[in-house]
Write a protein that holds these residues in place. Structure first.
Motif, PDB file in Angstrom:
ATOM      1  N   LYS A 108      55.985  56.047  67.742  1.00 26.85           N
ATOM      2  CA  LYS A 108      55.330  54.758  67.486  1.00 26.85           C
ATOM      3  C   LYS A 108      54.246  54.884  66.416  1.00 26.85           C
ATOM      4  CE  LYS A 108      56.332  52.809  71.996  1.00 26.85           C
ATOM      5  NZ  LYS A 108      55.804  52.363  73.285  1.00 26.85           N
ATOM      6  N   LYS A 109      53.542  56.007  66.389  1.00 30.49           N
ATOM      7  CA  LYS A 109      52.511  56.214  65.363  1.00 30.49           C
ATOM      8  C   LYS A 109      53.131  56.306  63.970  1.00 30.49           C
ATOM      9  CE  LYS A 109      49.113  58.410  68.341  1.00 30.49           C
ATOM     10  NZ  LYS A 109      48.423  59.649  68.696  1.00 30.49           N
ATOM     11  N   LEU A 110      54.241  57.025  63.859  1.00 34.62           N
ATOM     12  CA  LEU A 110      54.922  57.135  62.560  1.00 34.62           C
ATOM     13  C   LEU A 110      55.452  55.774  62.106  1.00 34.62           C
ATOM     14  CD1 LEU A 110      56.846  60.500  63.069  1.00 34.62           C
ATOM     15  CD2 LEU A 110      54.914  60.088  61.525  1.00 34.62           C
ATOM     16  N   ILE A 111      56.014  55.026  63.041  1.00 34.74           N
ATOM     17  CA  ILE A 111      56.497  53.682  62.705  1.00 34.74           C
ATOM     18  C   ILE A 111      55.326  52.792  62.309  1.00 34.74           C
ATOM     19  CG2 ILE A 111      57.565  51.586  63.650  1.00 34.74           C
ATOM     20  CD1 ILE A 111      59.436  53.462  65.263  1.00 34.74           C
ATOM     21  N   PHE A 112      54.199  52.931  62.996  1.00 37.76           N
ATOM     22  CA  PHE A 112      53.005  52.136  62.683  1.00 37.76           C
ATOM     23  C   PHE A 112      52.502  52.442  61.268  1.00 37.76           C
ATOM     24  CE2 PHE A 112      48.355  51.541  62.711  1.00 37.76           C
ATOM     25  CZ  PHE A 112      48.308  50.179  62.981  1.00 37.76           C
ATOM     26  N   ILE A 113      52.425  53.721  60.916  1.00 36.20           N
ATOM     27  CA  ILE A 113      51.961  54.105  59.572  1.00 36.20           C
ATOM     28  C   ILE A 113      52.889  53.527  58.506  1.00 36.20           C
ATOM     29  CG2 ILE A 113      51.593  56.051  57.987  1.00 36.20           C
ATOM     30  CD1 ILE A 113      50.804  57.700  60.533  1.00 36.20           C
ATOM     31  N   ASN A 114      54.204  53.665  58.731  1.00 35.41           N
ATOM     32  CA  ASN A 114      55.175  53.100  57.796  1.00 35.41           C
ATOM     33  C   ASN A 114      55.030  51.582  57.718  1.00 35.41           C
ATOM     34  OD1 ASN A 114      57.454  55.037  56.676  1.00 35.41           O
ATOM     35  ND2 ASN A 114      56.914  55.796  58.706  1.00 35.41           N
ATOM     36  N   SER A 115      54.789  50.934  58.850  1.00 30.78           N
ATOM     37  CA  SER A 115      54.644  49.470  58.901  1.00 30.78           C
ATOM     38  C   SER A 115      53.416  48.989  58.143  1.00 30.78           C
ATOM     39  CB  SER A 115      54.554  48.991  60.356  1.00 30.78           C
ATOM     40  OG  SER A 115      55.697  49.335  61.076  1.00 30.78           O
ATOM     41  N   ILE A 116      52.300  49.677  58.345  1.00 30.73           N
ATOM     42  CA  ILE A 116      51.056  49.298  57.656  1.00 30.73           C
ATOM     43  C   ILE A 116      51.243  49.407  56.143  1.00 30.73           C
ATOM     44  CG2 ILE A 116      48.668  50.026  57.217  1.00 30.73           C
ATOM     45  CD1 ILE A 116      49.008  48.429  59.786  1.00 30.73           C
ATOM     46  N   LEU A 117      51.840  50.502  55.696  1.00 33.06           N
ATOM     47  CA  LEU A 117      52.058  50.678  54.262  1.00 33.06           C
ATOM     48  C   LEU A 117      53.015  49.619  53.710  1.00 33.06           C
ATOM     49  CD1 LEU A 117      50.710  52.575  52.344  1.00 33.06           C
ATOM     50  CD2 LEU A 117      52.599  54.131  52.567  1.00 33.06           C
ATOM     51  N   LEU A 118      54.069  49.296  54.470  1.00 32.85           N
ATOM     52  CA  LEU A 118      54.986  48.237  54.025  1.00 32.85           C
ATOM     53  C   LEU A 118      54.249  46.903  53.934  1.00 32.85           C
ATOM     54  CD1 LEU A 118      57.896  47.223  53.377  1.00 32.85           C
ATOM     55  CD2 LEU A 118      58.055  46.665  55.804  1.00 32.85           C
ATOM     56  N   PHE A 119      53.426  46.604  54.914  1.00 31.30           N
ATOM     57  CA  PHE A 119      52.662  45.353  54.917  1.00 31.30           C
ATOM     58  C   PHE A 119      51.755  45.272  53.687  1.00 31.30           C
ATOM     59  CE2 PHE A 119      48.832  42.945  56.061  1.00 31.30           C
ATOM     60  CZ  PHE A 119      49.410  41.711  56.348  1.00 31.30           C
ATOM     61  N   ILE A 120      51.051  46.352  53.394  1.00 32.24           N
ATOM     62  CA  ILE A 120      50.158  46.374  52.225  1.00 32.24           C
ATOM     63  C   ILE A 120      50.958  46.178  50.941  1.00 32.24           C
ATOM     64  CG2 ILE A 120      48.636  47.861  50.844  1.00 32.24           C
ATOM     65  CD1 ILE A 120      47.701  49.083  53.574  1.00 32.24           C
ATOM     66  N   VAL A 121      52.073  46.894  50.827  1.00 35.76           N
ATOM     67  CA  VAL A 121      52.914  46.783  49.626  1.00 35.76           C
ATOM     68  C   VAL A 121      53.434  45.357  49.476  1.00 35.76           C
ATOM     69  CG1 VAL A 121      55.150  47.473  48.657  1.00 35.76           C
ATOM     70  CG2 VAL A 121      53.553  49.219  49.484  1.00 35.76           C
ATOM     71  N   LEU A 122      53.927  44.769  50.565  1.00 37.88           N
ATOM     72  CA  LEU A 122      54.461  43.405  50.481  1.00 37.88           C
ATOM     73  C   LEU A 122      53.370  42.383  50.151  1.00 37.88           C
ATOM     74  CD1 LEU A 122      57.085  43.352  53.380  1.00 37.88           C
ATOM     75  CD2 LEU A 122      57.482  43.598  50.909  1.00 37.88           C
ATOM     76  N   MET A 123      52.156  42.592  50.643  1.00 37.05           N
ATOM     77  CA  MET A 123      51.055  41.679  50.317  1.00 37.05           C
ATOM     78  C   MET A 123      50.707  41.781  48.834  1.00 37.05           C
ATOM     79  SD  MET A 123      50.267  39.817  52.845  1.00 37.05           S
ATOM     80  CE  MET A 123      51.976  39.810  53.285  1.00 37.05           C
ATOM     81  N   ILE A 124      50.681  42.986  48.321  1.00 38.48           N
ATOM     82  CA  ILE A 124      50.405  43.167  46.885  1.00 38.48           C
ATOM     83  C   ILE A 124      51.497  42.492  46.060  1.00 38.48           C
ATOM     84  CG2 ILE A 124      50.269  44.869  45.006  1.00 38.48           C
ATOM     85  CD1 ILE A 124      48.948  46.772  47.097  1.00 38.48           C
ATOM     86  N   LEU A 125      52.749  42.692  46.460  1.00 40.92           N
ATOM     87  CA  LEU A 125      53.869  42.100  45.718  1.00 40.92           C
ATOM     88  C   LEU A 125      53.909  40.577  45.852  1.00 40.92           C
ATOM     89  CD1 LEU A 125      56.714  44.685  46.362  1.00 40.92           C
ATOM     90  CD2 LEU A 125      55.372  44.350  44.281  1.00 40.92           C
ATOM     91  N   LEU A 126      53.392  40.064  46.951  1.00 44.76           N
ATOM     92  CA  LEU A 126      53.320  38.613  47.127  1.00 44.76           C
ATOM     93  C   LEU A 126      52.310  38.012  46.146  1.00 44.76           C
ATOM     94  CD1 LEU A 126      54.481  36.384  48.957  1.00 44.76           C
ATOM     95  CD2 LEU A 126      52.463  36.658  50.395  1.00 44.76           C
ATOM     96  N   ILE A 127      51.196  38.715  45.966  1.00 45.36           N
ATOM     97  CA  ILE A 127      50.148  38.251  45.054  1.00 45.36           C
ATOM     98  C   ILE A 127      50.523  38.542  43.603  1.00 45.36           C
ATOM     99  CG2 ILE A 127      47.733  38.577  44.388  1.00 45.36           C
ATOM    100  CD1 ILE A 127      47.237  39.301  47.398  1.00 45.36           C
TER     101      ILE A 127
END
Length: 174
Positions: free
Chosen positions: A3-22
């Motif tokens: 779950k921690k590894l999935i969480f780290i991957n999820s946080i990074l994906l969220f940040i990347v998608l937010m940057i790409l949205l902007i």
């Protein structure tokens, strides 16, 4: 640890998608900043990419596929080995994947053309290979209502075959 590894991957994906949205045109900048370049000089200038590439995804489908397999194989892995071994296997598998990627590029086996490597596939393949080593005949039901089981080694053959054939048949150097 899964779950921690999935969480780290999820946080990074969220940040990347937010940057790409902007800023949708920043995808190449994100690749350069977090992905593993096939150019060793670039890696020396940005050494963190040896780790960040294995936690970074730019495509939600790629992310979901990798996290699905991480969850399944990680849970089986943890039945026989520890959280610490799972984490070190994930990191060392990613580093081994990076070395393999760089070697294939250096030997001109892949035509990468400065396309950085991104994704957790090497790390997950490492967890899968370790799990199969300890439990090659581990089997489970695909669907509870049917009496059909499949052995982990057959899933591994499919997953590894896909991982080899997909880069050959597409532009995905991973």
């Amino acid at each position: 640890m899964v779950k921690k590894l999935i969480f780290i991957n999820s946080i990074l994906l969220f940040i990347v998608l937010m940057i790409l949205l902007i800023k949708p045109n920043e995808i190449n900048e994100i690749r350069s900043l977090l992905g593993l370049s096939p150019n060793i000089k670039t890696i020396i200038e940005t050494p963190w990419v040896i780790i960040t590439y294995m936690f970074t995804h730019l495509n939600p489908f790629h992310f979901l596929t990798n996290m699905f397999f991480l969850y399944i194989f990680g849970k089986i892995f943890l039945k026989y080995l520890s959280n610490r071994k799972l984490a070190s296997n994930y990191i060392m598998g990613g580093i081994s994947g990076a070395i393999f990627f760089l070697t294939l590029n250096y030997l001109d086996i892949l035509s990468i053309e400065n396309n950085p490597l991104i994704g957790a596939s090497a790390s997950i393949l490492s967890i899968l290979a370790t799990t199969i080593t300890f439990t090659p005949n581990y089997s489970f039901k695909i669907y509870k209502k049917f009496d059909f089981t499949i052995k982990l080694k057959f899933i591994a053959i499919i997953f590894i075959s896909y991982s080899i054939l997909h880069p050959i048949l597409s532009n995905n150097t991973g």
